[in-house]
Design a protein around this motif. Structure first.
Motif, short mmCIF file in Angstrom:
data_model
loop_
_atom_site.label_atom_id
_atom_site.label_comp_id
_atom_site.label_asym_id
_atom_site.label_seq_id
_atom_site.Cartn_x
_atom_site.Cartn_y
_atom_site.Cartn_z
N ARG A 163 1.07 -1.05 0.10
CA ARG A 163 0.33 -0.16 0.36
C ARG A 163 1.08 1.70 0.43
O ARG A 163 2.38 0.92 0.47
CB ARG A 163 -0.99 0.25 1.79
CG ARG A 163 -2.15 -1.23 1.04
CD ARG A 163 -2.85 -1.39 2.00
NE ARG A 163 -2.80 -0.31 3.62
CZ ARG A 163 -3.63 0.69 3.71
NH1 ARG A 163 -4.86 -0.21 3.05
NH2 ARG A 163 -4.30 1.57 4.15
N ASP A 195 1.06 3.88 1.47
CA ASP A 195 1.07 4.29 3.44
C ASP A 195 2.40 3.59 4.14
O ASP A 195 2.98 3.49 4.28
CB ASP A 195 -0.20 4.40 4.55
CG ASP A 195 -0.77 2.91 4.67
OD1 ASP A 195 -0.83 2.07 4.35
OD2 ASP A 195 -1.43 3.02 5.45
N GLU A 196 1.97 2.12 3.25
CA GLU A 196 3.14 0.95 3.95
C GLU A 196 4.70 1.82 3.11
O GLU A 196 5.27 1.60 3.68
CB GLU A 196 2.84 -0.42 3.61
CG GLU A 196 2.34 -0.46 4.10
CD GLU A 196 1.69 -2.41 3.82
OE1 GLU A 196 2.46 -3.90 4.56
OE2 GLU A 196 1.01 -2.10 2.38
N ARG A 244 2.42 2.99 8.01
CA ARG A 244 0.74 2.36 8.15
C ARG A 244 0.69 1.81 9.26
O ARG A 244 0.21 2.05 10.17
CB ARG A 244 1.88 0.98 6.95
CG ARG A 244 0.71 0.00 7.56
CD ARG A 244 -0.92 0.68 6.49
NE ARG A 244 -1.62 -0.67 6.78
CZ ARG A 244 -2.35 -1.73 5.95
NH1 ARG A 244 -1.10 -1.88 5.72
NH2 ARG A 244 -3.39 -1.76 6.44
N THR A 247 -2.16 3.08 11.36
CA THR A 247 -3.36 2.42 11.69
C THR A 247 -3.70 2.72 13.38
O THR A 247 -4.50 2.82 13.53
CB THR A 247 -3.11 0.76 12.05
OG1 THR A 247 -2.83 0.28 10.56
CG2 THR A 247 -4.09 -0.02 12.43
N ASP A 302 -4.27 4.61 0.12
CA ASP A 302 -4.50 4.39 0.60
C ASP A 302 -4.92 2.80 -0.83
O ASP A 302 -5.13 1.11 -0.72
CB ASP A 302 -6.02 3.03 1.12
CG ASP A 302 -6.50 3.89 2.49
OD1 ASP A 302 -6.15 3.89 3.26
OD2 ASP A 302 -7.37 5.22 2.43
#
Length: 545
Positions: free
Chosen positions: A84, A86-87, A92, A96, A139
């Motif tokens: 993703r 954000d990763e 991430r 989260t 996302d």
């Protein structure tokens, strides 16, 4: 007295590859604040040096220290397509935890994960927006992005991490003009320490100083790339002047040595005549002979030493003159008469939706630049003209011998030598003729016998270019796809030299506007859904913003 902080120091640094090939030996470098452009010939160790600074490689000897955190953008950016966004940005876990707290899960672990980074999403979106990736969002997956967008995403992750030292290795490779413009802006706004390796002149115009890595040492030039070129030109003019002075001195010393030897020979003949006529006592003549021999010996040694010193001064002067060889070839068989029809496209539609409406022609020795964003279909259009593949509809007809040099340079057989590769394209030419022609492309002697798979990036490009330009029949339409990618500045100059000798029609797809301007483009075409005429000024204004 205050001193500017030092962020990177290399002391007596040595690094060899596992097979024993030396890259750096006793290397010294100090880098302070500001934007530094690191330049040098292909294979001189620029990328290796950045990897050493980033801690990805370990030196064999010496010390390397970097003050603060380091961010490194390598030349070949590869990201897992399943990641993703954000990763890929490295946020991430923080994101989260932040969402969990907002949903009422106010646990100690979540607060620890967020720390003081409560605005992480806002900063991430701002970083994406700065690089023109606002539409991407956090996302989506990496697999939905283009290659250029992946490079910018990796850069966004570095900007978000705010390292003290940022290292960029050929960051504009595979970026279209709009993405390059975003990168240029990011570099201009960077306030920390920045070291970038690049052959992109536009990017190098935005640095504070140039560090040139040459023969295992770094020379510093204040200012941007234009200032570097001006200082280098002045240096070379002075060096060439010193060579002329030293050459004149060597010739003068040679003449003086010859004159001295002639005078000594005359004295010797005179002394021998006096001895034979016995006009003086034997003891006097013997003393006179010994004195003359000693004087002659000293005179000869003095002039020989002066000549040796003059030759040494000439050697030092010649070492200061750069020997960055230039390609000089004559290609009369590629000549296309003005007005001759070279290429005709009629109502062509490409697989990706781009099209050439109506009839479009290339005539005579035109030099056409094909520009457009990544994914607009430039490579597809060139391949279609070359016959790989056929158009989805419409016709493409070449009226002259045509050659196409793709980005991957896969026209070369990796296992064959340079000579053998050229022979594949010119089967009627003798081995001696091929070698003579290759010498003009800087493949002399045993260099021409090296397998293509062992060549450096710049050598590989020269070999591929030689194979196409020396082909039989001679190409009167030459198509190049992003030819300056992965070439150092010297190789780009060599390519420009070679194209100056080319007398056929050129069709070049490139994002490198300074290069296109340097090869005398006569017509600019923009592929943006359809093919339409444009200008260099419009290209800069439209595609960079």
């Amino acid at each position: 007295m205050s001193h500017a902080p030092v962020f990177i120091t290399c002391s007596d640094l040595s690094f060899d590859w596992p097979d024993g090939t030396p890259v750096l030996d006793g290397f010294q470098l100090t880098v302070g604040p500001g934007r530094t452009g690191l330049i040098g010939l292909n294979g001189c160790g620029k990328s290796t040096l950045l990897k050493l600074m980033a801690g990805e490689l370990t030196p064999n000897e010496g010390q390397l220290s970097v003050a603060g955190t380091v961010g490194h953008l390598p030349q070949d950016v590869t990201l897992d397509t399943a990641l993703r966004v954000d990763e890929a940005l490295g946020i991430r876990a923080t994101r989260t935890a932040l969402h969990a707290i907002e949903a009422g899960e106010a646990t100690e672990a979540n607060f620890a994960a967020v720390g003081d980074d409560w605005d992480v999403e806002e900063r991430a979106l701002a970083a994406l927006d700065q690089l023109g990736l606002a539409r991407v969002g956090l996302d989506r997956t990496v697999g939905e992005l283009s290659g250029g967008e992946c490079v910018l995403l990796r850069l966004a992750a570095l900007l978000l991490a705010r390292p003290d030292v940022l290292l960029l290795d050929e960051p504009t490779n595979n970026l279209d003009l709009r993405a390059r413009g975003r990168l240029y802006e990011a570099v201009e706004s960077w306030t920390g320490v920045l070291v970038l390796v690049s052959h992109d002149r536009e990017l190098l115009e935005r640095v504070d100083q140039i560090a040139e890595l040459r023969d295992g040492e770094v020379r510093w030039y204040g200012g941007n790339f234009t200032a570097y070129e001006e200082m280098l030109a002045a240096e070379q003019e002075s060096a060439e002047r010193m060579v002329r002075v030293a050459e004149a001195d060597v010739q003068r010393q040679k003449r003086e040595l010859i004159d001295a030897q002639v005078k000594l020979a005359r004295r010797k003949r005179y002394g021998q005549k006096m001895f034979e006529n016995k006009r003086e006592p034997k003891i006097v003549m013997g003393a006179r002979k010994r004195s003359a021999q000693e004087s002659a010996g000293k005179h000869r040694i003095m002039h020989t030493e002066k000549l040796t010193q003059a030759k040494e001064r000439l050697d030092r002067a010649e070492e200061a003159v750069r020997d960055d060889a230039e390609i000089r070839v004559e290609l009369p068989a590629t000549r296309v008469p003005p007005g001759r029809r070279v290429l005709t496209l009629a109502d062509v539609e490409l697989a990706h939706g781009a099209a050439v409406r109506g009839e479009w022609e290339l005539r005579g020795p035109e030099r056409i630049a094909l520009v457009g964003r990544n994914g607009s279909g430039k490579t597809t259009l060139l391949r279609m003209i070359a016959g790989l593949p056929a158009p989805a509809s419409g016709t493409a007809v070449t009226h002259v011998a045509t050659r196409f040099l793709p980005q991957r340079l896969d026209v070369l057989d990796e296992d064959r030598t340079v000579v053998e590769n050229v022979a594949r394209f010119a089967p009627q030419a003798t081995n001696n003729v091929i070698r003579a022609r290759l010498a003009h492309f800087l493949f002399r002697g045993t260099r021409a016998d090296r397998p293509a798979g062992t060549l450096s990036g710049g050598e590989r490009f020269r070999a591929a270019l030689a194979a196409l330009l020396l082909a039989e029949p001679a190409p009167q339409l030459l198509m190049l796809d992003e030819p300056t990618n992965n070439l150092d500045l010297a190789s780009v100059r060599q390519l420009t030299d070679a194209l100056e000798s080319y007398e056929g029609a050129l069709l070049v797809a490139s994002h490198d506007v300074p290069f296109l301007e340097s090869i005398g483009i006569t017509r600019w075409l923009l592929l943006d859904g359809e093919l339409r005429p444009t200008t260099a000024e419009e290209v800069r204004a439209t595609l960079w913003h």
